[in-house]
Design an enzyme around this catalytic site. Structure first.
Site, PDB file in Angstrom:
ATOM      1  N   ASP A 132       0.920  -1.007  -0.125  1.00 23.02           N
ATOM      2  CA  ASP A 132       0.097  -0.469   0.073  1.00 23.02           C
ATOM      3  C   ASP A 132       0.860   1.208   0.376  1.00 23.02           C
ATOM      4  OD1 ASP A 132      -2.416   1.760   0.269  1.00 23.02           O
ATOM      5  OD2 ASP A 132      -2.712   1.307   2.440  1.00 23.02           O
ATOM      6  N   CYS A 186     -21.713 -10.468  -4.932  1.00 23.49           N
ATOM      7  CA  CYS A 186     -22.297  -9.867  -4.217  1.00 23.49           C
ATOM      8  C   CYS A 186     -23.998  -9.364  -4.728  1.00 23.49           C
ATOM      9  CB  CYS A 186     -21.756  -7.942  -4.473  1.00 23.49           C
ATOM     10  SG  CYS A 186     -20.036  -7.749  -3.888  1.00 23.49           S
ATOM     11  N   CYS A 196     -23.534   3.814   4.236  1.00 25.74           N
ATOM     12  CA  CYS A 196     -22.454   4.414   4.398  1.00 25.74           C
ATOM     13  C   CYS A 196     -23.146   5.680   4.515  1.00 25.74           C
ATOM     14  CB  CYS A 196     -22.106   4.400   2.434  1.00 25.74           C
ATOM     15  SG  CYS A 196     -20.832   6.386   2.384  1.00 25.74           S
ATOM     16  N   CYS A 239     -13.298   5.069   9.158  1.00 26.38           N
ATOM     17  CA  CYS A 239     -14.961   4.107   9.209  1.00 26.38           C
ATOM     18  C   CYS A 239     -14.750   2.963   7.654  1.00 26.38           C
ATOM     19  CB  CYS A 239     -15.781   5.224   7.952  1.00 26.38           C
ATOM     20  SG  CYS A 239     -17.367   4.664   7.955  1.00 26.38           S
ATOM     21  N   CYS A 242     -19.175   0.279   5.840  1.00 25.47           N
ATOM     22  CA  CYS A 242     -19.671  -0.785   4.757  1.00 25.47           C
ATOM     23  C   CYS A 242     -19.031  -1.583   5.047  1.00 25.47           C
ATOM     24  CB  CYS A 242     -19.284   0.487   2.799  1.00 25.47           C
ATOM     25  SG  CYS A 242     -17.009   0.084   3.126  1.00 25.47           S
TER      26      CYS A 242
END
Length: 344
Positions: A132, A186, A196, A239, A242
């Protein structure tokens, strides 16, 4: 090479990774177009680095032309308790699960280097490891290698370990057997999109970072747009909404490294304590943590937004103490918080 691949996977699991798969650097031809559309839409916000070195970011084969294989690895950081509990505590700060202890960059990179050294000892060749911090499309490569698929929230998830995982890669000049790409599972689910708080998804599989709370509390410099501040709630660093909403987390694998377990003082810290941190106290509290990267001023800015959203009149005096802070953004956030609490 087949036997080497089998031993490589076994070694990766011994190191603490939950999955290890292989693909080719050129197996993600769709990345360049997706990246271009993302940047042209302005979804990257202030993250100007995403618009730089796009020839590498959009084509892993160009990053290191000598590489023949990409070993993709996932390391779990699944929380032991519901990360959404603290969101219902208005006088406390909600810190993203991944940032409640040690910086994952250091931990994952050390594992990758150990795995890479083992590979070199076993079969030779050259390696480069990434976590990353380089223009590597880890999520796309993870799907191409079969680790999982990019869900509607744009994060990688798996039927085997959910979506609480860090990704790392080992590029190698060795020609290893590859795994097939994972397909999307999904279906019609939109739990992550509906969860969200800021409506940061213009459409499934698309993220407008300018509305994402993780971006706003970590990457965004200066004042957060006023129309979004109340939606931050008490989220002061990142956060998890999600991620936590994804039903595939019923298969989440517990984190193997105790250094990912939340420090007690970061599970639900008092906003009043965090607001009073000066630079030295901030650095001491978050030594070895990814939170240290954003600095005291941006962190306290976030805390003040949470105080303003708390509805707790007892916190008004705490915010008032910072209305003349040397940092103009902190001072403005403090005045906003005082105004909100006095109106409530």
């Amino acid at each position: 090479m087949t036997d080497l691949k089998r031993k490589l996977v076994a070694r990766a699991l011994e190191e603490g990774f939950v999955a290890c798969r292989v693909c080719r650097p050129a197996d993600v031809p769709e990345v360049a177009a997706r990246l271009s559309a993302f940047i042209e839409a302005g979804y990257h916000g202030q993250m100007s680095w995403m618009a730089e070195r796009t020839h590498w970011r959009g084509d892993p084969a160009a990053l290191w032309p000598e590489a023949r294989s990409v070993i993709m690895l996932a390391e779990s950081y699944a929380p032991e308790r519901d990360p959404m509990e603290v969101v219902g505590m208005p006088d406390r700060g909600a810190i993203s699960v991944y940032a409640r202890n040690r910086d994952y960059h250091d931990l994952v990179k050390k594992r990758l280097k150990r795995l890479g050294r083992w590979l070199i000892d076993a079969a030779g060749g050259e390696i480069k490891v990434f976590v990353d911090t380089a223009p590597v499309p880890e999520k796309a490569l993870g799907q191409a290698a079969g680790l999982g698929w990019q869900g509607k929230h744009t994060n990688l998830l798996s039927r085997d370990w959910g979506n609480w995982a860090f990704l790392g890669s080992v590029f190698t000049t060795l020609d290893l057997p590859v795994d097939g790409a994972e397909i999307d599972h999904c279906g019609r689910c939109r739990a992550c999109l509906d969860a969200c708080p800021t409506d940061a998804f213009p459409a499934p599989y698309q993220l407008d970072a300018r509305r994402c709370i993780s971006y706003l509390t970590i990457e965004h410099k200066g004042p957060v747009p006023e129309e979004l501040r109340d939606r931050l709630g008490n989220r002061i660093y990142g956060c998890d909404d999600c991620l936590a909403a994804c039903p595939w987390n019923k298969f989440a694998v517990a984190a193997s490294d105790i250094r990912y377990a939340a420090r007690d003082e970061l599970v639900a810290p008092r906003l009043s304590d965090l607001a009073r941190l000066d630079d030295a106290a901030f650095r001491a509290m978050f030594s070895g943590s990814p939170i240290k990267r954003i600095g005291r001023d941006r962190f306290v800015r976030n805390v003040l937004y949470a105080i303003g959203n708390s509805g707790d009149a007892a916190l008004c005096d705490v915010a008032r103490e910072l209305t003349d802070d040397p940092d103009a953004v902190v001072a403005e956030a403090a005045r906003w918080a005082v105004d909100r609490l006095e109106r409530d």
